[in-house]
Design a protein around this motif. Structure first.
Motif, PDB file in Angstrom:
ATOM      1  N   GLU A 168     120.521  64.211  65.178  1.00 24.26           N
ATOM      2  CA  GLU A 168     121.308  65.450  65.209  1.00 24.26           C
ATOM      3  C   GLU A 168     120.604  66.519  66.031  1.00 24.26           C
ATOM      4  OE1 GLU A 168     124.420  66.040  64.052  1.00 24.26           O
ATOM      5  OE2 GLU A 168     124.408  63.866  63.743  1.00 24.26           O
ATOM      6  N   PHE A 169     119.265  66.516  66.008  1.00 28.67           N
ATOM      7  CA  PHE A 169     118.499  67.484  66.786  1.00 28.67           C
ATOM      8  C   PHE A 169     118.778  67.320  68.282  1.00 28.67           C
ATOM      9  CE2 PHE A 169     114.644  68.190  69.356  1.00 28.67           C
ATOM     10  CZ  PHE A 169     114.512  69.573  69.206  1.00 28.67           C
ATOM     11  N   ALA A 191     113.799  71.676  72.086  1.00 31.97           N
ATOM     12  CA  ALA A 191     115.053  72.430  71.911  1.00 31.97           C
ATOM     13  C   ALA A 191     115.332  73.269  73.159  1.00 31.97           C
ATOM     14  CB  ALA A 191     114.949  73.330  70.682  1.00 31.97           C
ATOM     15  N   GLY A 192     116.566  73.204  73.646  1.00 33.45           N
ATOM     16  CA  GLY A 192     116.961  73.973  74.824  1.00 33.45           C
ATOM     17  C   GLY A 192     116.504  73.375  76.135  1.00 33.45           C
ATOM     18  N   LYS A 220     122.445  68.399  69.081  1.00 33.37           N
ATOM     19  CA  LYS A 220     122.835  69.811  68.933  1.00 33.37           C
ATOM     20  C   LYS A 220     121.859  70.803  69.575  1.00 33.37           C
ATOM     21  CE  LYS A 220     125.302  69.012  64.565  1.00 33.37           C
ATOM     22  NZ  LYS A 220     125.346  69.337  63.110  1.00 33.37           N
ATOM     23  N   ASP A 221     120.559  70.525  69.503  1.00 33.56           N
ATOM     24  CA  ASP A 221     119.569  71.516  69.926  1.00 33.56           C
ATOM     25  C   ASP A 221     119.005  71.299  71.325  1.00 33.56           C
ATOM     26  OD1 ASP A 221     119.641  72.960  67.431  1.00 33.56           O
ATOM     27  OD2 ASP A 221     118.531  71.299  66.539  1.00 33.56           O
ATOM     28  N   VAL A 222     118.975  70.046  71.768  1.00 38.65           N
ATOM     29  CA  VAL A 222     118.484  69.759  73.126  1.00 38.65           C
ATOM     30  C   VAL A 222     119.612  70.080  74.107  1.00 38.65           C
ATOM     31  CG1 VAL A 222     117.765  67.908  74.689  1.00 38.65           C
ATOM     32  CG2 VAL A 222     116.817  68.037  72.374  1.00 38.65           C
ATOM     33  N   LYS A 223     119.276  70.747  75.185  1.00 38.11           N
ATOM     34  CA  LYS A 223     120.296  71.179  76.152  1.00 38.11           C
ATOM     35  C   LYS A 223     121.056  69.988  76.730  1.00 38.11           C
ATOM     36  CE  LYS A 223     120.903  73.957  80.344  1.00 38.11           C
ATOM     37  NZ  LYS A 223     120.226  74.806  81.361  1.00 38.11           N
ATOM     38  N   LYS A 280     110.292  68.955  68.292  1.00 40.41           N
ATOM     39  CA  LYS A 280     111.090  70.151  68.042  1.00 40.41           C
ATOM     40  C   LYS A 280     111.016  71.159  69.185  1.00 40.41           C
ATOM     41  CE  LYS A 280     112.700  68.766  64.142  1.00 40.41           C
ATOM     42  NZ  LYS A 280     114.119  68.346  64.070  1.00 40.41           N
ATOM     43  N   SER A 281     109.922  71.117  69.940  1.00 38.58           N
ATOM     44  CA  SER A 281     109.782  72.059  71.054  1.00 38.58           C
ATOM     45  C   SER A 281     110.636  71.659  72.263  1.00 38.58           C
ATOM     46  CB  SER A 281     108.310  72.180  71.472  1.00 38.58           C
ATOM     47  OG  SER A 281     107.814  70.954  71.967  1.00 38.58           O
TER      48      SER A 281
END
Length: 267
Positions: free
Chosen positions: A163-164, A143-144, A167-170, A140-141
């Motif tokens: 989905e992570f 993300a971005g 959508k959340d990973v740059k 989860k860390s």
């Protein structure tokens, strides 16, 4: 006299045919129609420590040593053929290679098109970062962040479905091999690499000052197996038999100790 010569030639031809046929039968005494035939192993030759080229341009590695020993016990020559790993199933199906033996994860999807040996090693997907990196502690860390991985591998398959990661990973950057991904990590072009623990830890052992592992599993733990074409059950069973013998007599454990410092194969 002419007819006698013709009769003698005819008898000689019959005897020659019988002799050749007899020789062919001797070759197949073990019941294997493939006895003595060369085994062509397809691999990604830039996948240390499973299979890669050393400083002398020779293909070496953990899986290479296993395949050489298994082929020796089968009494067959082995050839290692570098292939485009993203086209591995096509290479196997076409018969251009007989086996895929290169740290290949057993998946339900792959089972649809290939036969597998029994699993011989567990494989985890974990995170690798540039040494001194803070803030990346688990999936989860990420993300971005810009994350790298190898194309056509288990980590890529997992991230493509997540989905992570969508959508959340740059960005997820895909490389033809892990070495290229780790080089970009060292040079700061990406924030992390998600990939095979075995490959990453081997690379890390050679670059201890620049790469470190985040011991957090991404996705599910998988298992390595050897792949064969669907219509080659015989070769699969022959190879499995000698692998069982190698496990029982400690040969696989010794090869593992050579490449990883300890036996990390399945018991």
């Amino acid at each position: 006299m002419k007819w006698r010569k013709l009769l003698a030639l005819g008898m000689a031809a019959v005897m020659t045919a019988a002799f050749v046929s007899g020789c062919g039968s001797d070759k197949a005494k073990d019941g294997s129609s493939s006895a003595g035939k060369k085994i062509v192993v397809g691999l990604d030759d830039n996948f240390p420590p499973m299979g890669f080229k050393d400083e002398n341009n020779e293909i070496v590695g953990f899986d290479i040593d296993l395949a050489k020993e298994a082929s020796k016990r089968l009494g067959r020559e082995v050839e290692f053929k570098a292939i485009d790993w993203s086209s591995k199933e096509a290479e196997l199906k076409s018969g251009r290679v007989d086996i895929l033996w290169n740290g290949l994860d057993i998946t339900e999807k792959r089972k649809e098109n290939m036969l597998f040996s029994d699993p011989y090693m567990d494989n985890r997907q974990i995170i690798f970062v540039k040494k001194g990196t803070t803030g990346i502690t688990d999936e989860k860390s990420l993300a971005g962040k810009v994350v790298g991985t190898q194309s056509a591998g288990t980590a890529e398959e997992y991230m493509d479905k997540s989905e992570f990661f969508k959508k959340d990973v740059k960005e997820v950057k895909k490389y033809s091999d892990y070495v290229s991904a780790f080089m970009d990590l060292e040079n700061g072009r990406i924030d992390a690499v998600v990939g095979d623990e075995i490959t990453g830890r081997y690379y890390m052992s050679k670059h201890a000052d620049s790469i470190e592992a985040v011991d957090s599993v991404v996705g599910e733990v998988s298992e390595f197996g050897i792949a064969f074409s669907k219509d080659n059950q015989q070769l699969r069973d022959e190879v499995q038999k000698v692998l069982n013998e190698m496990k029982a007599d400690g040969t696989i454990a010794k090869i593992s100790e050579k490449w990883f410092g300890k036996d990390i194969t399945k018991k």
